[in-house]
Design an enzyme around this catalytic site. Structure first.
Site, PDB file in Angstrom:
ATOM      1  N   GLU A 186       7.364  -5.864  -0.314  1.00  0.00           N
ATOM      2  CA  GLU A 186       7.950  -4.374  -1.052  1.00  0.00           C
ATOM      3  C   GLU A 186       7.887  -4.527  -2.548  1.00  0.00           C
ATOM      4  OE1 GLU A 186      11.379  -3.193   0.902  1.00  0.00           O
ATOM      5  OE2 GLU A 186      10.528  -3.460   2.700  1.00  0.00           O
ATOM      6  N   GLU A 223       6.076  -5.266  11.287  1.00  0.00           N
ATOM      7  CA  GLU A 223       7.172  -4.596  11.606  1.00  0.00           C
ATOM      8  C   GLU A 223       7.003  -3.300  12.343  1.00  0.00           C
ATOM      9  OE1 GLU A 223       9.909  -4.468   8.207  1.00  0.00           O
ATOM     10  OE2 GLU A 223       9.056  -6.279   7.356  1.00  0.00           O
TER      11      GLU A 223
END
Ligand code: 9MR
Length: 372
Positions: free
Chosen positions: A167, A282
């Protein structure tokens, strides 16, 4: 007795209040019978097109439910520790490390011949307080290096792929599209290069990935995220940084409409042209807030997954697909602030009955129309 002590430990260590309720009903969970037979195990369906299927896996799934263990073993070729490989879990204080949970999950994988995804090394949300303070005060890269050296070789036999930086993109923080996090504060944007170089030293054989979210929908923000991710990758490649691939988190979200086919296709095409690997890391679906029958809701989730899978599986360098759990019972989306407590965004429901999303995944891997 041992089990009770373990469960108390987990309940104390986690900040998810609803977990103890899950554990209380673990016995009930184990008694549920299959209503319909399984199709082809997802790991086999994925294997038939040379992809690996896996799921997030937690110490709660490992210890509280034989059902969760059995389903994971049947369906998955790989597991991703959902919590236990994060820095704050491994090194809660400056002078102590705790590999108990990570080792338990790694040993489960080793015993049963599964691979483990290394998630995740540098993540702004996973930095222990002491390390954040040290980074800020000393600006010494050795803090990061020691951590990589402690964790990467320990699991070198079962982890082929690490999320080295997680991220790193955020819109509105900086002109270069990078997130202003603890690492940026201490080292500047080069922290990403250094992380990959350090990871390469610590695990020369592993594939090193940059993992990112928010790349799937048609919006100004997600368009900018896609663009900034590509720009970052270009910069890393031009400097010869040892990055092997990109993790696409793929937390799909029905509140945002349908996945944006052209945007996702373009992103994967450009990543592919840089000769990088791709993993879906994910995958799950956040439902819209409106009601509807269970059947309609499950169909909407499955359709979204199918649309997404049909795009990404066009790329042979998409080596693995990981869902962020198997059963809704253990989905983070149920505990997220503002999330639906009854979200149904994983392949199995909370009683481990297969749902249309399960069939959609299988059909996508097998190149078939979904039938349920
Ligand atoms: O699903 C995970 C949740 O149970 C944890 O509380 C949280 C903090 O460790 O991390 C969640 O997983 C995140 C993943 O590590 C990175 N991408 C977003 C995931 C959902 O927040």
């Amino acid at each position: 007795m041992r089990r009770r002590r373990f469960l108390q430990g987990i309940a104390a260590a986690t900040f998810q209040p609803a977990l103890s309720a899950c554990m209380r009903s673990a016995r009930e969970e184990e008694q549920v019978e299959d209503e319909e037979p399984e199709g082809i195990a997802l790991q086999l369906a994925a294997g038939s097109i040379n992809r690996m299927y896996g799921s997030a896996f937690s110490e709660m799934m490992l210890n509280a439910s034989s059902r969760a263990r059995a389903m994971t073993l049947t369906q998955c070729a790989s597991i991703t520790p959902e919590w236990s490989l994060k820095w704050d879990r491994l090194a809660p204080s400056a002078n102590s490390t705790d590999f108990t949970a990570a080792d338990a999950i790694a040993n489960f994988a080793r015993t049963h011949g599964k691979r483990m995804r290394g998630h995740t090394l540098l993540w702004h949300q996973g930095v222990p307080t002491w390390a954040g303070e040290q980074l800020q005060n000393t600006r010494e890269w050795d803090v990061v290096r020691s951590y990589f050296n402690a964790v990467m070789p320990r699991y070198g036999d079962i982890v082929d792929e690490w999320d080295v930086v997680n991220e790193a993109i955020e819109i509105g923080h900086r002109p270069d599209g990078l997130r202003h996090n603890q690492f940026m504060e201490a080292f500047g944007p080069e922290y990403i290069d250094w992380a990959f170089w350090t990871a390469r030293d610590a695990a020369p054989q592993a594939r090193l990935y940059l993992n990112e979210y928010g790349l799937e929908y048609f919006s100004a923000e997600e368009g900018a995220r896609r663009l900034n991710l590509l720009r970052l990758l270009e910069r890393l490649k031009s400097r010869g940084v040892p990055i092997d691939g990109v993790g696409l988190q793929a937390h799909l979200d029905l509140r945002k409409g349908k996945v944006y086919r052209e945007g996702i296709y373009g992103l994967l095409r450009d990543i592919t042209n840089m000769e990088l690997g791709i993993s879906v890391t994910e995958l799950d679906v956040r439902e819209a807030d409106s009601g509807g029958s269970l059947e309609a809701r499950d169909r909407a989730v499955a359709d979204e997954v199918r649309r997404y899978m049909d795009i990404v599986l066009q790329f042979p360098n998409v080596g693995s697909v990981t869902t962020w759990g198997l059963s809704d019972r253990y989905s983070w989306l149920r505990y997220k602030d503002g999330g639906r407590r009854d979200n149904r965004g994983l392949p199995y429901d909370d009683k481990w009955r297969r749902k249309p999303m399960r069939s959609a995944l299988e059909a996508a891997f097998l190149g078939q129309q979904s039938t349920t």
